[in-house]
Design a protein around this motif. Structure first.
Motif, PDB file in Angstrom:
ATOM      1  N   PRO A  68       0.846  -1.197   0.000  1.00 23.08           N
ATOM      2  CA  PRO A  68       0.000   0.000   0.000  1.00 23.08           C
ATOM      3  C   PRO A  68       0.885   1.252   0.000  1.00 23.08           C
ATOM      4  CG  PRO A  68      -0.412  -1.348   1.954  1.00 23.08           C
ATOM      5  CD  PRO A  68       0.630  -2.027   1.159  1.00 23.08           C
ATOM      6  N   PRO A  69       0.392   2.355  -0.530  1.00 20.31           N
ATOM      7  CA  PRO A  69       1.237   3.540  -0.653  1.00 20.31           C
ATOM      8  C   PRO A  69       1.560   4.235   0.672  1.00 20.31           C
ATOM      9  CG  PRO A  69      -0.970   4.018  -1.421  1.00 20.31           C
ATOM     10  CD  PRO A  69      -0.916   2.553  -1.150  1.00 20.31           C
ATOM     11  N   VAL A  70       0.749   4.043   1.683  1.00 17.87           N
ATOM     12  CA  VAL A  70       0.974   4.757   2.943  1.00 17.87           C
ATOM     13  C   VAL A  70       0.475   3.911   4.112  1.00 17.87           C
ATOM     14  CG1 VAL A  70      -1.236   5.989   2.923  1.00 17.87           C
ATOM     15  CG2 VAL A  70       0.730   7.023   4.049  1.00 17.87           C
ATOM     16  N   HIS A  71       1.132   4.071   5.249  1.00 16.65           N
ATOM     17  CA  HIS A  71       0.743   3.413   6.494  1.00 16.65           C
ATOM     18  C   HIS A  71       0.677   4.456   7.603  1.00 16.65           C
ATOM     19  CE1 HIS A  71       0.854  -0.827   5.444  1.00 16.65           C
ATOM     20  NE2 HIS A  71       1.986  -0.617   4.771  1.00 16.65           N
ATOM     21  N   VAL A  72      -0.012   4.112   8.688  1.00 16.26           N
ATOM     22  CA  VAL A  72       0.013   4.952   9.875  1.00 16.26           C
ATOM     23  C   VAL A  72       1.372   4.749  10.523  1.00 16.26           C
ATOM     24  CG1 VAL A  72      -0.959   5.275  12.180  1.00 16.26           C
ATOM     25  CG2 VAL A  72      -2.470   4.893  10.249  1.00 16.26           C
ATOM     26  N   SER A  73       2.088   5.852  10.703  1.00 14.84           N
ATOM     27  CA  SER A  73       3.424   5.783  11.298  1.00 14.84           C
ATOM     28  C   SER A  73       3.440   6.580  12.606  1.00 14.84           C
ATOM     29  CB  SER A  73       4.465   6.337  10.310  1.00 14.84           C
ATOM     30  OG  SER A  73       4.181   7.687  10.032  1.00 14.84           O
ATOM     31  N   PHE A  74       4.620   6.726  13.178  1.00 15.03           N
ATOM     32  CA  PHE A  74       4.733   7.443  14.447  1.00 15.03           C
ATOM     33  C   PHE A  74       4.303   8.903  14.320  1.00 15.03           C
ATOM     34  CE2 PHE A  74       7.192   9.777  17.679  1.00 15.03           C
ATOM     35  CZ  PHE A  74       6.622   9.208  18.805  1.00 15.03           C
ATOM     36  N   VAL A  75       4.477   9.486  13.156  1.00 12.81           N
ATOM     37  CA  VAL A  75       4.049  10.878  12.932  1.00 12.81           C
ATOM     38  C   VAL A  75       2.541  11.010  13.145  1.00 12.81           C
ATOM     39  CG1 VAL A  75       3.877  12.675  11.165  1.00 12.81           C
ATOM     40  CG2 VAL A  75       5.944  11.316  11.358  1.00 12.81           C
ATOM     41  N   ASP A  76       1.789   9.981  12.794  1.00  7.04           N
ATOM     42  CA  ASP A  76       0.342  10.002  12.992  1.00  7.04           C
ATOM     43  C   ASP A  76      -0.035   9.877  14.466  1.00  7.04           C
ATOM     44  OD1 ASP A  76      -0.544  10.053  10.183  1.00  7.04           O
ATOM     45  OD2 ASP A  76       0.458   8.108  10.102  1.00  7.04           O
ATOM     46  N   TRP A  77       0.808   9.271  15.259  1.00  9.78           N
ATOM     47  CA  TRP A  77       0.511   9.063  16.675  1.00  9.78           C
ATOM     48  C   TRP A  77       0.785  10.317  17.512  1.00  9.78           C
ATOM     49  CZ3 TRP A  77      -1.401   4.680  19.132  1.00  9.78           C
ATOM     50  CH2 TRP A  77      -1.581   3.563  18.318  1.00  9.78           C
ATOM     51  N   ILE A  78       1.703  11.178  17.079  1.00  4.45           N
ATOM     52  CA  ILE A  78       2.121  12.329  17.887  1.00  4.45           C
ATOM     53  C   ILE A  78       0.962  13.272  18.226  1.00  4.45           C
ATOM     54  CG2 ILE A  78       3.587  14.398  17.899  1.00  4.45           C
ATOM     55  CD1 ILE A  78       5.690  12.747  16.412  1.00  4.45           C
ATOM     56  N   PRO A  79       0.090  13.673  17.281  1.00  2.11           N
ATOM     57  CA  PRO A  79      -1.022  14.561  17.668  1.00  2.11           C
ATOM     58  C   PRO A  79      -1.968  13.940  18.698  1.00  2.11           C
ATOM     59  CG  PRO A  79      -0.761  14.577  15.302  1.00  2.11           C
ATOM     60  CD  PRO A  79       0.124  13.498  15.820  1.00  2.11           C
ATOM     61  N   GLY A  80      -2.235  12.657  18.573  1.00  2.00           N
ATOM     62  CA  GLY A  80      -3.094  11.997  19.551  1.00  2.00           C
ATOM     63  C   GLY A  80      -2.451  11.937  20.927  1.00  2.00           C
ATOM     64  N   ILE A  81      -1.145  11.724  20.957  1.00  2.00           N
ATOM     65  CA  ILE A  81      -0.431  11.701  22.241  1.00  2.00           C
ATOM     66  C   ILE A  81      -0.462  13.084  22.883  1.00  2.00           C
ATOM     67  CG2 ILE A  81       1.850  11.411  23.281  1.00  2.00           C
ATOM     68  CD1 ILE A  81       2.318   9.146  21.216  1.00  2.00           C
ATOM     69  N   CYS A  82      -0.263  14.138  22.078  1.00  2.00           N
ATOM     70  CA  CYS A  82      -0.337  15.513  22.611  1.00  2.00           C
ATOM     71  C   CYS A  82      -1.735  15.813  23.145  1.00  2.00           C
ATOM     72  CB  CYS A  82       0.044  16.517  21.537  1.00  2.00           C
ATOM     73  SG  CYS A  82       1.789  16.563  21.174  1.00  2.00           S
ATOM     74  N   SER A  83      -2.760  15.439  22.406  1.00  2.00           N
ATOM     75  CA  SER A  83      -4.131  15.675  22.865  1.00  2.00           C
ATOM     76  C   SER A  83      -4.433  14.894  24.135  1.00  2.00           C
ATOM     77  CB  SER A  83      -5.129  15.290  21.775  1.00  2.00           C
ATOM     78  OG  SER A  83      -5.024  16.147  20.682  1.00  2.00           O
ATOM     79  N   LEU A  84      -3.937  13.677  24.213  1.00  5.73           N
ATOM     80  CA  LEU A  84      -4.159  12.858  25.404  1.00  5.73           C
ATOM     81  C   LEU A  84      -3.429  13.438  26.615  1.00  5.73           C
ATOM     82  CD1 LEU A  84      -5.574  10.308  26.361  1.00  5.73           C
ATOM     83  CD2 LEU A  84      -3.515   9.044  25.808  1.00  5.73           C
TER      84      LEU A  84
END
Length: 185
Positions: A68-84
């Motif tokens: 697949p052309p793209v996966h969820v990576s650590f960059v995708d997790w950072i905003p959720g961690i900040c919000s949490l």
């Protein structure tokens, strides 16, 4: 003025008043459960996108062997961690200390509590801004098919739902409980 004089209140800000929801004596309990449901929905939405990403196949029409052309990576997790982190910081603060009630003895305690609250909201706003940035830069500008842009939309919806959950929980905890008694002499 279009309102009749009997309905006019000079303190009123909106032309149409907000509806008055009366949940009775269980309004605090309803608010806490609603905040918990929003919190669970927020995190489940993003975890769903992460699980889908881990098991994603190539888009329809591509060779079946290609990745697949793209996966969820650590960059995708950072905003959720900040919000949490912002969610946790906001809900750890004592509401009486922010208002300056109860005379805590330390005159700087109110200022520190408000600064801590600001940091919590800054984390949540940063998480929301980061999730929108990831959505636009990683998913929309690259022109991925809709099945892959869902990962970015899930990230944004996680941040929005966490913010709504924090607001609902803040309001619910600020209301009086059905077991509180106000005794005055």
């Amino acid at each position: 003025m279009s309102l009749p004089r009997s309905n006019y209140d000079p303190r009123r800000v909106c032309l149409n008043p907000f509806p008055n929801f009366d949940l009775g004596k269980h309004r605090r309990t309803v608010g806490v459960y609603l905040a918990g449901a929003l919190f669970a929905l927020a995190n489940w939405t993003f975890l769903d996108a992460a699980i889908l990403s881990a098991h994603a196949n190539a888009p329809w029409g591509d060779p079946p062997i290609s990745d697949p052309p793209v996966h969820v990576s650590f960059v995708d997790w950072i905003p959720g961690i900040c919000s949490l982190l912002g969610y946790i910081v906001i809900n750890l603060i004592d509401k009486d200390r922010i208002r300056g009630d109860e005379g805590f003895g330390d005159s700087r305690a109110v200022w520190r509590a408000r600064l801590f609250l600001f940091i919590g909201f800054a984390f949540m706003a940063g998480g929301l801004a980061g999730s929108v940035t990831v959505l636009v830069l990683k998913y929309i500008l690259n022109g991925y098919p809709e099945q892959f842009t869902y990962y970015g939309y899930a990230n944004v919806s996680q941040s929005v739902a966490l913010m709504l959950s924090a607001i609902v929980l803040w309001i619910a905890q600020s209301t009086s409980s059905e077991y509180e008694y106000n005794l005055t002499l």
